[in-house]
Design a protein around this motif. Structure first.
Motif, PDB file in Angstrom:
ATOM      1  N   LEU A  49       0.923  -1.138   0.071  1.00 19.61           N
ATOM      2  CA  LEU A  49      -0.126  -0.048   0.041  1.00 19.61           C
ATOM      3  C   LEU A  49       0.779   1.153  -0.001  1.00 19.61           C
ATOM      4  CD1 LEU A  49      -2.465  -1.075   2.692  1.00 19.61           C
ATOM      5  CD2 LEU A  49      -3.074  -0.893   0.395  1.00 19.61           C
ATOM      6  N   LYS A  50       0.380   2.359  -0.824  1.00 17.91           N
ATOM      7  CA  LYS A  50       1.269   3.449  -0.717  1.00 17.91           C
ATOM      8  C   LYS A  50       0.247   4.644  -0.434  1.00 17.91           C
ATOM      9  CE  LYS A  50       4.577   1.882  -4.180  1.00 17.91           C
ATOM     10  NZ  LYS A  50       5.207   2.050  -5.016  1.00 17.91           N
ATOM     11  N   ASN A  51       0.698   5.392   0.812  1.00 20.32           N
ATOM     12  CA  ASN A  51      -0.146   6.573   0.751  1.00 20.32           C
ATOM     13  C   ASN A  51      -1.578   6.216   1.288  1.00 20.32           C
ATOM     14  OD1 ASN A  51       2.038   8.353   0.855  1.00 20.32           O
ATOM     15  ND2 ASN A  51       1.873   8.534  -1.453  1.00 20.32           N
ATOM     16  N   ALA A  52      -1.735   5.090   1.802  1.00 17.15           N
ATOM     17  CA  ALA A  52      -3.083   4.786   2.196  1.00 17.15           C
ATOM     18  C   ALA A  52      -3.502   5.211   3.580  1.00 17.15           C
ATOM     19  CB  ALA A  52      -3.158   2.996   2.289  1.00 17.15           C
ATOM     20  N   LYS A  80      -1.208  10.118   9.631  1.00 14.98           N
ATOM     21  CA  LYS A  80      -0.763  10.341   8.398  1.00 14.98           C
ATOM     22  C   LYS A  80      -1.065   9.178   7.306  1.00 14.98           C
ATOM     23  CE  LYS A  80       2.711  13.679  10.152  1.00 14.98           C
ATOM     24  NZ  LYS A  80       3.894  13.849  10.157  1.00 14.98           N
ATOM     25  N   PRO A  81      -1.273   9.286   6.155  1.00 19.47           N
ATOM     26  CA  PRO A  81      -1.090   8.149   5.249  1.00 19.47           C
ATOM     27  C   PRO A  81       0.164   7.357   5.306  1.00 19.47           C
ATOM     28  CG  PRO A  81      -2.135  10.046   4.106  1.00 19.47           C
ATOM     29  CD  PRO A  81      -1.385  10.640   5.603  1.00 19.47           C
ATOM     30  N   VAL A  82       0.178   6.188   5.125  1.00 22.35           N
ATOM     31  CA  VAL A  82       1.149   5.372   5.292  1.00 22.35           C
ATOM     32  C   VAL A  82       1.483   4.511   3.979  1.00 22.35           C
ATOM     33  CG1 VAL A  82       1.106   4.929   7.854  1.00 22.35           C
ATOM     34  CG2 VAL A  82       0.031   3.425   6.415  1.00 22.35           C
ATOM     35  N   SER A  83       2.586   4.109   3.734  1.00 26.13           N
ATOM     36  CA  SER A  83       3.104   3.351   2.761  1.00 26.13           C
ATOM     37  C   SER A  83       3.997   2.129   3.382  1.00 26.13           C
ATOM     38  CB  SER A  83       4.050   4.161   1.766  1.00 26.13           C
ATOM     39  OG  SER A  83       3.372   5.146   1.186  1.00 26.13           O
ATOM     40  N   ILE A  84       3.454   0.811   3.125  1.00 25.81           N
ATOM     41  CA  ILE A  84       3.896  -0.246   3.609  1.00 25.81           C
ATOM     42  C   ILE A  84       3.916  -1.400   2.622  1.00 25.81           C
ATOM     43  CG2 ILE A  84       1.672  -0.831   4.813  1.00 25.81           C
ATOM     44  CD1 ILE A  84       3.345  -2.024   6.932  1.00 25.81           C
TER      45      ILE A  84
END
Length: 103
Positions: A49-52, A80-84
């Motif tokens: 996930l990117k900027n989720a 904040k949106p996260v990227s994982i």
């Protein structure tokens, strides 16, 4: 008389051997069952996930693991949106990475 005593003693000894073998077998069987159970409890998670939003990440983890998350609305709004990106990692490791990213 001595032969009767020896016969009784040998039966007790044989019975003890059987009981010890049964106990040992039961113990080993229990250990195998617990190990299999522990391996099945180790949830493997795959995410990309990117900027989720954090809620979307929790939803994805919930779908794959069956665990539900309770998070206050205030915390979700503040996150904040996260990227994982993880592949076949344990649930605990994924959550550690997620919380390190979002803090």
């Amino acid at each position: 008389m001595l032969s009767v005593i020896l016969l009784v003693f040998s039966r007790i000894t044989d019975n003890r051997k059987i009981i010890i073998r049964l106990n040992l077998t039961s113990f080993l069987l229990l250990m195998v069952i617990l190990q299999v159970s522990a391996n099945s409890m180790a949830q493997k998670i795959t995410l990309s996930l990117k900027n989720a939003p954090l809620m979307k990440v929790f939803d994805q983890i919930s779908q794959q693991s069956g665990y539900d998350f309770l998070v206050s609305t205030e915390n979700l709004k503040a996150a904040k949106p996260v990227s994982i990106t993880v592949k076949d990692e344990d649930l605990e490791e994924v959550l550690e990475k997620l919380f390190n990213i979002s803090l």
